[in-house]
Design a protein around this motif. Structure first.
Motif, PDB file in Angstrom:
ATOM      1  N   LEU A  36     -10.124   6.447   7.300  1.00  0.00           N
ATOM      2  CA  LEU A  36      -8.838   6.171   6.673  1.00  0.00           C
ATOM      3  C   LEU A  36      -7.941   7.389   6.796  1.00  0.00           C
ATOM      4  N   PRO A  66      -6.373   2.201   7.564  1.00  0.00           N
ATOM      5  CA  PRO A  66      -7.799   2.131   7.915  1.00  0.00           C
ATOM      6  C   PRO A  66      -7.974   1.776   9.389  1.00  0.00           C
ATOM      7  N   ALA A  94     -10.857   0.940   1.578  1.00  0.00           N
ATOM      8  CA  ALA A  94      -9.412   0.938   1.805  1.00  0.00           C
ATOM      9  C   ALA A  94      -8.648   0.789   0.498  1.00  0.00           C
TER      10      ALA A  94
END
Length: 256
Positions: free
Chosen positions: A96, A129, A153
């Motif tokens: 991420l 992500p 996420a």
């Protein structure tokens, strides 16, 4: 390989009678799951090999002698790469990027710069992500793995107070993201950054706006601020990053 998935003890209790069988199975898997921040070369090698194996199955990357997949985005200071382990076995991975005007770099931004830079300049924040990869063998045994992985996420959005999760999504995978985070397309189809033979659309999920709705539908996405800090905060001088982080959704389950 024979694997038995046992349900959590609390699932049989009266307080869990309204919980779906699917949610019970995800909770059961979370009880055996740990998230690991990639901090060492050995961790990264395992992650890069898992990516390669997953992407080669779909012919998204060419063969290479190292049998690894990595790129310049892995080296960015706003990158957070994780391995997801079940019973000590690496089963999936995700990275991420927390994207802001101070950190204007991520895979989606490299492809949709024209759409996203004006929004960053206006002060918006994103979580991007990418490099979602799952061990094919284990995904057949545990179809809940994508939910356990994608949970990261949402936690990143909550931790960084980023209202939006943006991601480049293949059209054949879009239904999953629409179902989980109500993602919607905001960009046209363009070549997917870092892979071959693949076009994707830019999708956006308004994660903070649907927080309560998401928790009601998928209660296993809940997490404590402590879990979020352990996952995403940079340790202070002289401090060591945690080796593993255990999911905390069960504390909400047990308090129900």
């Amino acid at each position: 390989m024979v694997v038995e998935l046992s349900l959590p003890r609390q699932a049989a209790g009266a307080e869990h009678q309204n919980m779906s069988s699917f949610a019970q199975h995800v909770y059961a898997l979370l009880d055996r799951t740990e998230y690991r921040r990639c901090e060492t070369g050995e961790d990264f090698e395992s992650i890069y090999r898992l990516r390669y194996n997953a992407y080669r199955m779909n012919e998204l990357v060419p063969e290479n002698a190292s049998r690894e997949v990595h790129d310049e985005f892995d080296e960015l200071p706003n990158c957070h790469t994780f391995g997801i382990y079940i019973d000590g076995r690496l089963v999936s991975t995700m990275r991420l990027h927390n994207v802001s005007a101070d950190n204007p770099a991520s895979p989606a931004l490299s492809v949709y710069r024209d759409l996203l830079m004006p929004r960053l300049a206006a002060g918006e924040l994103f979580v991007d992500p990418s490099r979602f990869a799952v061990d094919a063998e284990w995904s057949r045994v545990y179809p809940q793995i994508p939910y356990v992985t994608l949970r990261l996420a949402g936690m990143a959005c909550f931790h960084f107070q980023a209202p939006y999760c943006i991601s480049m999504i293949r059209e054949d995978h879009a239904a999953f993201y629409k179902r989980i985070y109500r993602a919607r397309p905001i960009g046209d189809a363009r070549p997917y950054a870092g892979v071959i033979n693949c076009f994707a659309l830019l999708y956006q999920a308004d994660v903070l706006a649907i927080k309560n709705e998401t928790y009601a539908r998928f209660p296993f996405f809940r997490s404590t601020p402590m879990e979020q800090r352990m996952l995403f905060e940079t340790p202070g001088a002289g401090e060591l990053a945690p080796l593993t982080i255990l999911p905390t959704a069960k504390y909400y389950r047990e308090a129900a």
